[in-house]
Design an enzyme around this catalytic site. Structure first.
Site, PDB file in Angstrom:
ATOM      1  N   ASN A 281       0.854  -1.185   0.000  1.00  0.00           N
ATOM      2  CA  ASN A 281       0.000   0.000   0.000  1.00  0.00           C
ATOM      3  C   ASN A 281       0.895   1.243   0.000  1.00  0.00           C
ATOM      4  O   ASN A 281       1.713   1.427   0.901  1.00  0.00           O
ATOM      5  CB  ASN A 281      -0.874  -0.056   1.264  1.00  0.00           C
ATOM      6  CG  ASN A 281      -1.841   1.097   1.334  1.00  0.00           C
ATOM      7  OD1 ASN A 281      -1.463   2.235   1.080  1.00  0.00           O
ATOM      8  ND2 ASN A 281      -3.074   0.812   1.678  1.00  0.00           N
TER       9      ASN A 281
ATOM     10  N   ASP B 171      -0.224   4.437  -0.085  1.00  0.00           N
ATOM     11  CA  ASP B 171      -0.947   5.648   0.366  1.00  0.00           C
ATOM     12  C   ASP B 171      -0.041   6.572   1.182  1.00  0.00           C
ATOM     13  O   ASP B 171      -0.171   7.800   1.116  1.00  0.00           O
ATOM     14  CB  ASP B 171      -2.110   5.285   1.299  1.00  0.00           C
ATOM     15  CG  ASP B 171      -3.207   4.516   0.594  1.00  0.00           C
ATOM     16  OD1 ASP B 171      -3.143   4.394  -0.638  1.00  0.00           O
ATOM     17  OD2 ASP B 171      -4.114   4.036   1.296  1.00  0.00           O
ATOM     18  N   HIS B 172       0.843   5.958   1.968  1.00  0.00           N
ATOM     19  CA  HIS B 172       1.652   6.751   2.915  1.00  0.00           C
ATOM     20  C   HIS B 172       2.609   7.694   2.197  1.00  0.00           C
ATOM     21  O   HIS B 172       2.963   8.742   2.721  1.00  0.00           O
ATOM     22  CB  HIS B 172       2.410   5.803   3.853  1.00  0.00           C
ATOM     23  CG  HIS B 172       1.480   4.780   4.451  1.00  0.00           C
ATOM     24  ND1 HIS B 172       0.784   5.008   5.594  1.00  0.00           N
ATOM     25  CD2 HIS B 172       1.104   3.571   3.991  1.00  0.00           C
ATOM     26  CE1 HIS B 172       0.012   3.950   5.834  1.00  0.00           C
ATOM     27  NE2 HIS B 172       0.193   3.068   4.881  1.00  0.00           N
TER      28      HIS B 172
ATOM     29  N   HIS C 226      -5.744   3.512  -1.682  1.00  0.00           N
ATOM     30  CA  HIS C 226      -7.091   3.796  -1.196  1.00  0.00           C
ATOM     31  C   HIS C 226      -7.479   5.191  -1.682  1.00  0.00           C
ATOM     32  O   HIS C 226      -6.921   6.189  -1.218  1.00  0.00           O
ATOM     33  CB  HIS C 226      -7.076   3.732   0.338  1.00  0.00           C
ATOM     34  CG  HIS C 226      -8.431   3.883   0.956  1.00  0.00           C
ATOM     35  ND1 HIS C 226      -8.633   3.736   2.311  1.00  0.00           N
ATOM     36  CD2 HIS C 226      -9.645   4.161   0.429  1.00  0.00           C
ATOM     37  CE1 HIS C 226      -9.912   3.922   2.581  1.00  0.00           C
ATOM     38  NE2 HIS C 226     -10.549   4.192   1.463  1.00  0.00           N
TER      39      HIS C 226
ATOM     40  N   ARG D 280      -9.699   7.776  -1.225  1.00  0.00           N
ATOM     41  CA  ARG D 280     -10.715   8.174  -0.244  1.00  0.00           C
ATOM     42  C   ARG D 280     -11.609   9.261  -0.818  1.00  0.00           C
ATOM     43  O   ARG D 280     -11.175  10.060  -1.658  1.00  0.00           O
ATOM     44  CB  ARG D 280     -10.039   8.685   1.030  1.00  0.00           C
ATOM     45  CG  ARG D 280      -9.525   7.580   1.918  1.00  0.00           C
ATOM     46  CD  ARG D 280      -8.933   8.159   3.190  1.00  0.00           C
ATOM     47  NE  ARG D 280      -8.662   7.103   4.144  1.00  0.00           N
ATOM     48  CZ  ARG D 280      -9.483   6.757   5.132  1.00  0.00           C
ATOM     49  NH1 ARG D 280     -10.615   7.413   5.324  1.00  0.00           N
ATOM     50  NH2 ARG D 280      -9.164   5.779   5.947  1.00  0.00           N
TER      51      ARG D 280
ATOM     52  N   ARG E 105      -7.607  12.590   0.856  1.00  0.00           N
ATOM     53  CA  ARG E 105      -6.583  13.109   1.780  1.00  0.00           C
ATOM     54  C   ARG E 105      -5.176  12.660   1.397  1.00  0.00           C
ATOM     55  O   ARG E 105      -4.207  13.288   1.756  1.00  0.00           O
ATOM     56  CB  ARG E 105      -6.874  12.691   3.219  1.00  0.00           C
ATOM     57  CG  ARG E 105      -6.708  11.216   3.467  1.00  0.00           C
ATOM     58  CD  ARG E 105      -6.743  10.895   4.924  1.00  0.00           C
ATOM     59  NE  ARG E 105      -8.092  10.999   5.453  1.00  0.00           N
ATOM     60  CZ  ARG E 105      -8.493  10.332   6.539  1.00  0.00           C
ATOM     61  NH1 ARG E 105      -7.648   9.592   7.203  1.00  0.00           N
ATOM     62  NH2 ARG E 105      -9.720  10.419   6.960  1.00  0.00           N
TER      63      ARG E 105
ATOM     64  N   GLU F  77      -8.482   0.206  -3.198  1.00  0.00           N
ATOM     65  CA  GLU F  77      -9.240   0.136  -1.953  1.00  0.00           C
ATOM     66  C   GLU F  77     -10.237   1.292  -1.962  1.00  0.00           C
ATOM     67  O   GLU F  77      -9.885   2.412  -2.356  1.00  0.00           O
ATOM     68  CB  GLU F  77      -8.242   0.328  -0.818  1.00  0.00           C
ATOM     69  CG  GLU F  77      -8.507  -0.504   0.390  1.00  0.00           C
ATOM     70  CD  GLU F  77      -7.452  -0.220   1.422  1.00  0.00           C
ATOM     71  OE1 GLU F  77      -6.317  -0.689   1.235  1.00  0.00           O
ATOM     72  OE2 GLU F  77      -7.756   0.469   2.409  1.00  0.00           O
TER      73      GLU F  77
ATOM     74  N   THR G  21      -8.083   3.052   8.178  1.00  0.00           N
ATOM     75  CA  THR G  21      -9.258   2.188   8.277  1.00  0.00           C
ATOM     76  C   THR G  21      -9.279   1.537   9.653  1.00  0.00           C
ATOM     77  O   THR G  21      -8.298   0.930  10.072  1.00  0.00           O
ATOM     78  CB  THR G  21      -9.194   1.099   7.170  1.00  0.00           C
ATOM     79  OG1 THR G  21      -8.816   1.732   5.952  1.00  0.00           O
ATOM     80  CG2 THR G  21     -10.529   0.425   7.005  1.00  0.00           C
TER      81      THR G  21
ATOM     82  N   GLU H  27     -10.475  -9.863   2.681  1.00  0.00           N
ATOM     83  CA  GLU H  27      -9.203  -9.513   3.305  1.00  0.00           C
ATOM     84  C   GLU H  27      -9.466  -9.479   4.807  1.00  0.00           C
ATOM     85  O   GLU H  27     -10.282  -8.687   5.293  1.00  0.00           O
ATOM     86  CB  GLU H  27      -8.699  -8.141   2.821  1.00  0.00           C
ATOM     87  CG  GLU H  27      -7.370  -7.771   3.497  1.00  0.00           C
ATOM     88  CD  GLU H  27      -6.824  -6.416   3.044  1.00  0.00           C
ATOM     89  OE1 GLU H  27      -7.066  -5.997   1.902  1.00  0.00           O
ATOM     90  OE2 GLU H  27      -6.150  -5.778   3.878  1.00  0.00           O
TER      91      GLU H  27
ATOM     92  N   HIS I 173      -3.344  -5.053   7.560  1.00  0.00           N
ATOM     93  CA  HIS I 173      -3.511  -3.914   8.465  1.00  0.00           C
ATOM     94  C   HIS I 173      -2.645  -4.085   9.708  1.00  0.00           C
ATOM     95  O   HIS I 173      -2.791  -5.037  10.442  1.00  0.00           O
ATOM     96  CB  HIS I 173      -4.967  -3.672   8.887  1.00  0.00           C
ATOM     97  CG  HIS I 173      -5.212  -2.209   9.131  1.00  0.00           C
ATOM     98  ND1 HIS I 173      -4.776  -1.576  10.257  1.00  0.00           N
ATOM     99  CD2 HIS I 173      -5.782  -1.250   8.356  1.00  0.00           C
ATOM    100  CE1 HIS I 173      -5.080  -0.292  10.178  1.00  0.00           C
ATOM    101  NE2 HIS I 173      -5.690  -0.062   9.023  1.00  0.00           N
TER     102      HIS I 173
HETATM  103  N1  PXP Z   1      -5.531  -3.382   4.197  1.00  0.00           N
HETATM  104  C1  PXP Z   1      -6.468  -2.404   4.304  1.00  0.00           C
HETATM  105  C2  PXP Z   1      -7.876  -2.745   3.927  1.00  0.00           C
HETATM  106  C3  PXP Z   1      -6.140  -1.113   4.741  1.00  0.00           C
HETATM  107  O1  PXP Z   1      -7.078  -0.171   4.839  1.00  0.00           O
HETATM  108  C4  PXP Z   1      -4.787  -0.828   5.042  1.00  0.00           C
HETATM  109  C5  PXP Z   1      -4.389   0.546   5.460  1.00  0.00           C
HETATM  110  O2  PXP Z   1      -4.488   1.438   4.428  1.00  0.00           O
HETATM  111  C6  PXP Z   1      -3.845  -1.874   4.910  1.00  0.00           C
HETATM  112  C7  PXP Z   1      -4.246  -3.143   4.517  1.00  0.00           C
HETATM  113  C8  PXP Z   1      -2.399  -1.663   5.205  1.00  0.00           C
HETATM  114  O3  PXP Z   1      -2.260  -1.379   6.548  1.00  0.00           O
HETATM  115  P1  PXP Z   1      -0.859  -0.856   7.101  1.00  0.00           P
HETATM  116  O4  PXP Z   1      -0.595   0.464   6.461  1.00  0.00           O
HETATM  117  O5  PXP Z   1      -1.088  -0.777   8.570  1.00  0.00           O
HETATM  118  O6  PXP Z   1       0.154  -1.882   6.713  1.00  0.00           O
END
Ligand code: PXP
Length: 386
Positions: free
Chosen positions: A156, A158-159, A192, A194, A198, A219, A250, A300, A340
């Site tokens: 992911n 997103d960060h 994701h 959103r 954001r 996502e 999430t 998931e 997650h």
């Molecule tokens: N799976 C889902 C559905 C999520 O919402 C997230 C966070 O965006 C992740 C996995 C990844 O989580 P993390 O960033 O804590 O590894």
């Protein structure tokens, strides 16, 4: 050459693509990838008929093999047929406290070893030889699955976008991050989009659709605006998550059971556009059954509570819930991912569950990437979980 699977059982808990994958890997291990194999999945009643006709035993059995014995067939690479009674396999699985698919795989190995000419009924020596060959294949198959890093890590990004948005400029770019993750061995990219935009922006998903070479998993909350974007974008899959404006990330799984009709309709629309749907759910039986009922392809499993556990005892308890849920979902014919809060310490245990196809990890990898670089951070995670 192909593997032909005929399923006469209409049993929705069977995961035919998994059986096909196991059969393909077994042929590969036997250096028979060019051969043709037929697999017939039947009920006990049909198996009893076949057992009577070919072995004069008027009762069902678990597996029968029919080798192609003539020379021409062998030359053409035709191995023969394996018939498996799913009813008997299920009973045996229950007795041995293993999954139906583990039992079917064992029977597949037994049937295949017969096709290779082994026969445990010939003599005591043949019995031992066949048993040894089955054990070797079974171990090799397990190793093959475990060693395959290309099926296990989706990242992911997103960060990366969160950091960019904090400055309001155009870097760091999550699209570039996705490419580096793929080059380092990730097999999927997750973003994701959103409602409040954001972190990930519309421009990101458009570019990622064009550049991701592995698999793009979008996502999203199941809202009309984002559904429209997904249908236009056509990602390789979507993962539906609950989305609250105030949350930092999430916070929990979707309440599938509580909004079945809406989600059923969303899944039907995605399916019509050939987009498989995953539902992000807590490790909870009622959510799994609801996901199955409304035709999700994947679930998931939310690993957040396991990741946040503050004692070993709590972690073990949460892990057991994940393992059980993954088992139940897999048995129901769902494909199972998890994610997650997973990090370099706690991901390994989840990755070792043979019911889980893929982990979705973001924060831990990006946090480490700040210090060691993204390529290295991805490779270190792969080393942990494969
Ligand atoms: N799976 C889902 C559905 C999520 O919402 C997230 C966070 O965006 C992740 C996995 C990844 O989580 P993390 O960033 O804590 O590894």
């Amino acid at each position: 050459m192909p593997i032909y699977i005929t399923d006469e059982t209409a049993d929705t808990s069977l995961n035919i693509s998994h059986i096909n994958k196991m059969a393909g890997q077994l042929l590969e291990l036997c250096k028979l990838s060019d051969s043709e194999l037929s697999i017939l999945l039947v009920k006990d009643s049909r198996m009893a008929e076949l057992n009577e006709a070919y072995r004069h035993k008027a009762k069902p059995t678990n597996v029968l093999s029919f080798p192609m014995s003539d020379e021409q067939s062998a030359e053409d690479g035709l191995l023969g047929d394996i018939v498996i009674s799913v009813d008997t396999a299920r009973r045996e699985a229950q007795q041995n406290k293993i999954t139906l698919h583990s039992r079917v795989t064992k029977l597949l190995i037994h049937g295949l070893v017969h096709l290779l000419g082994y026969d445990h009924e010939r003599s005591e020596k043949d019995y031992l030889l066949m048993e040894e060959k089955e054990k070797i294949l079974s171990d090799q198959l397990l190793n093959l699955q475990r060693r395959n890093p290309m099926t296990i890590l989706a990242i992911n990004v997103d960060h990366v976008a969160t950091l960019r948005q904090a400055r309001g400029i155009d870097e760091p770019d999550p699209v570039l991050a996705a490419g580096i993750c793929e080059l380092a061995g990730a097999v999927g990219i997750v973003v994701h989009l959103r409602e409040d935009r954001r972190h990930i922006q519309d421009r990101d998903v458009t570019l990622l659709r064009q550049t991701v070479k592995t698999k793009l998993n979008l996502e999203m909350g199941a809202t009309e605006e984002i559904i429209g974007i997904a249908l236009d974008l056509k990602p390789d899959m979507v993962t539906l998550v609950p989305e609250k404006r105030q949350e930092l990330t999430t916070e929990g799984g979707l309440d599938v059971a509580g909004q079945k009709e809406h989600l059923r309709e969303v899944i039907a629309r995605m399916t019509a556009a050939a987009i498989p749907v995953s539902l992000f759910i807590d490790p909870d039986s009622s959510q799994i059954q609801a996901a199955k009922e409304i035709n999700a392809t994947f679930v998931e499993i939310h690993t957040g509570r396991y990741a946040d556990a503050v004692s070993e005892e709590e972690e073990d308890k949460e892990f057991a819930l994940i393992a059980e849920a993954a088992e139940e979902a897999f048995e129901a014919g769902l494909r199972v991912n998890a994610g997650h809060g997973l990090n370099y310490v706690n991901a390994r245990r989840v990755a070792a569950l043979d019911t889980i196809e893929e982990l979705s990890i973001g924060h831990a990898i990006m946090a480490r990437a700040i210090f060691v670089g993204l390529d290295q951070a991805v490779r270190e995670m792969l080393a942990q979980i494969t």
